[in-house]
Design an enzyme around this catalytic site. Structure first.
Site, PDB file in Angstrom:
ATOM      1  N   ASP A   4      -0.336   5.148   0.851  1.00 17.64           N
ATOM      2  CA  ASP A   4      -0.559   6.342   1.824  1.00 17.64           C
ATOM      3  C   ASP A   4      -0.890   5.564   3.054  1.00 17.64           C
ATOM      4  O   ASP A   4      -1.592   4.815   3.395  1.00 17.64           O
ATOM      5  CB  ASP A   4      -1.929   7.057   1.639  1.00 17.64           C
ATOM      6  CG  ASP A   4      -1.806   8.529   2.152  1.00 17.64           C
ATOM      7  OD1 ASP A   4      -0.892   8.754   2.879  1.00 17.64           O
ATOM      8  OD2 ASP A   4      -2.706   9.343   1.926  1.00 17.64           O
ATOM      9  N   ASP A  31       0.740  -1.193   0.176  1.00 17.17           N
ATOM     10  CA  ASP A  31       0.061   0.077  -0.015  1.00 17.17           C
ATOM     11  C   ASP A  31       0.761   1.200   0.161  1.00 17.17           C
ATOM     12  O   ASP A  31       2.051   1.159   0.516  1.00 17.17           O
ATOM     13  CB  ASP A  31      -1.032  -0.207   1.406  1.00 17.17           C
ATOM     14  CG  ASP A  31      -1.588   1.123   1.529  1.00 17.17           C
ATOM     15  OD1 ASP A  31      -2.468   1.752   0.522  1.00 17.17           O
ATOM     16  OD2 ASP A  31      -1.485   1.943   2.567  1.00 17.17           O
ATOM     17  N   ASP A  53      -1.509  -0.312   6.209  1.00 20.71           N
ATOM     18  CA  ASP A  53      -1.883   0.274   7.274  1.00 20.71           C
ATOM     19  C   ASP A  53      -3.209   0.171   7.700  1.00 20.71           C
ATOM     20  O   ASP A  53      -3.608   0.400   8.839  1.00 20.71           O
ATOM     21  CB  ASP A  53      -1.223   1.466   7.325  1.00 20.71           C
ATOM     22  CG  ASP A  53      -1.976   2.493   6.438  1.00 20.71           C
ATOM     23  OD1 ASP A  53      -2.028   2.401   5.241  1.00 20.71           O
ATOM     24  OD2 ASP A  53      -2.825   3.445   6.931  1.00 20.71           O
TER      25      ASP A  53
END
Lengths: 257, 257
Positions: A13, A11, A207
């Site tokens: 951001d 991922d 995240d």
């Protein structure tokens, strides 16, 4: 002792950076992947930018990335359509990254008599674009949406995300879209296809539990949650289905590469 | 034998006209109301136009109407806000009819720190307007929508209605709006307040079961369904809760005025 994975989906951001801010360890993590020649793709729900623009942003954080290593939901959408109907007529709402991906896949951008409608985030949206999307869906076009994110965090606050824009067409026509981006498995399947490895040999790193980790789980991949972004360790502990691993920073994972 | 009603609330599209087409008997019906001096208001979910514009349209169909006899959902929205908080700061998405009604009610149109957000149909909508609506709702503004109509019938087909536009804010913020227009009772209560009669003395007249007739029922009024618009006699028969009366044209009702 952790399993050794042959490939990574990563991922952006919250994992590689936070908006315009560095995420500690991201650079070292990706440099180690490169040194060890472990295949990896950066997988993003951002449909607006071209792969080269995303790679440039990573490079500004001292994270090595080539355009070929970027896998956007726009690319996944284009690939999904192409596999179903090569050369299909597509009405798309969205920005440069989406239009580019659809054209690269040999699809025909059109306004009526379309086989597919794709809704992606479009800062230039207007009533006429929403009208064309609705009319094509009502006429039988297959309804796709690049991603269902309801809000986008910015300095101004939470702005409307593509999932909220998509709802105009859903509510007006009564037709539910197929979402392509995380947490759906479609983008994961497409990215695994692009990297050419089996799911049991790959790890999804991110995240955000509700997008990254669920996407990995939905694609039956192992998942690595990193506590540098949206979902905290405490929040994570409250979900019944847990990721394969959770770590505070990517530094902790470098020994396992 | 039917009850004699002291006042009428009357729908427009499908009841007084169909788009640009006459509805038979509408002119005779309204002329008889005037001759007998029976108070009546035309109640519409159209938030875009001012009362004078709506009255002008009725006049082109030889239906007598003064601006004072038009009750739009924009007026109902403005009246609803004014009753709760006179002079409130309102962020509104919408057209001339909505802005005019809010200002007429002494409310303050503003872009931030608003007490209320109102979403009405806006052919000039854009991402920035939707953003401001979301930011104000997230900051605690009360979220209203002029009406929940999901689609608007036009010559081009069914275009996105205000309910579908409203869903951008609902989906993005997770906050449900209060809808003002039909089938909600709010617009009915406001219109009865404006006409100054009790609900047991009034009849709601309309063609659309899901807006007009349900609005009347929700406001505990008697209802007259007229089979000149959206809901046919056959469709009507399938609903478990029936209107007080159903007729094929308004001519049939003239003897009861």
């Amino acid at each position: 002792m952790n399993k050794t994975y042959k490939g990574y989906l990563i991922d952006l951001d919250g994992t590689m950076y936070r908006g315009t801010e560095r995420v500690e360890a991201a650079s070292d993590f990706v440099k180690t992947l490169r040194e060890k020649e472990i295949p990896h793709l950066f997988v993003t729900n951002n449909s607006s930018r071209r792969p080269s623009q995303v790679a440039d942003k990573l490079n500004t954080f001292d994270i090595p990335a080539q355009p070929e290593q970027i896998y956007t939901t726009s690319m996944a959408t284009a690939s999904y359509i192409k596999a179903q109907k090569p050369g299909a007529r597509v009405y798309a709402m969205g920005e440069e990254g989406l239009m580019h991906a659809l054209e690269e896949a040999g699809l025909t951008l059109a306004e009526e008599n379309c086989d597919y409608v794709v809704v992606g985030l479009d800062h230039e949206l207007n009533y006429e674009k929403l009208t064309k999307a609705c009319l094509n869906v009502r006429a039988g076009a297959t309804f796709l949406s690049t991603n269902g994110d309801v809000a986008i965090p910015t300095e101004r606050g939470m702005l409307p995300g593509n999932g909220s824009i998509t709802s105009v067409v859903t509510v007006s026509t009564g037709v539910e879209p197929t979402f392509i981006g995380k947490p759906e498995s479609i983008i994961m399947e497409q990215a695994m296809g692009a990297i050419g490895l089996n799911r049991e040999d790959m790890l999804m790193v991110g995240d955000n539990y509700n997008t990254d980790i669920l996407a990995g789980m939905n694609a039956e991949m192992d998942t690595l949650h990193v506590q540098t972004g949206v979902t905290t360790k405490e929040q994570l502990s409250q979900y019944s289905q847990q990721p394969t691993y959770t770590i505070s920073t990517l530094h902790q994972w470098i020994p396992y590469l």
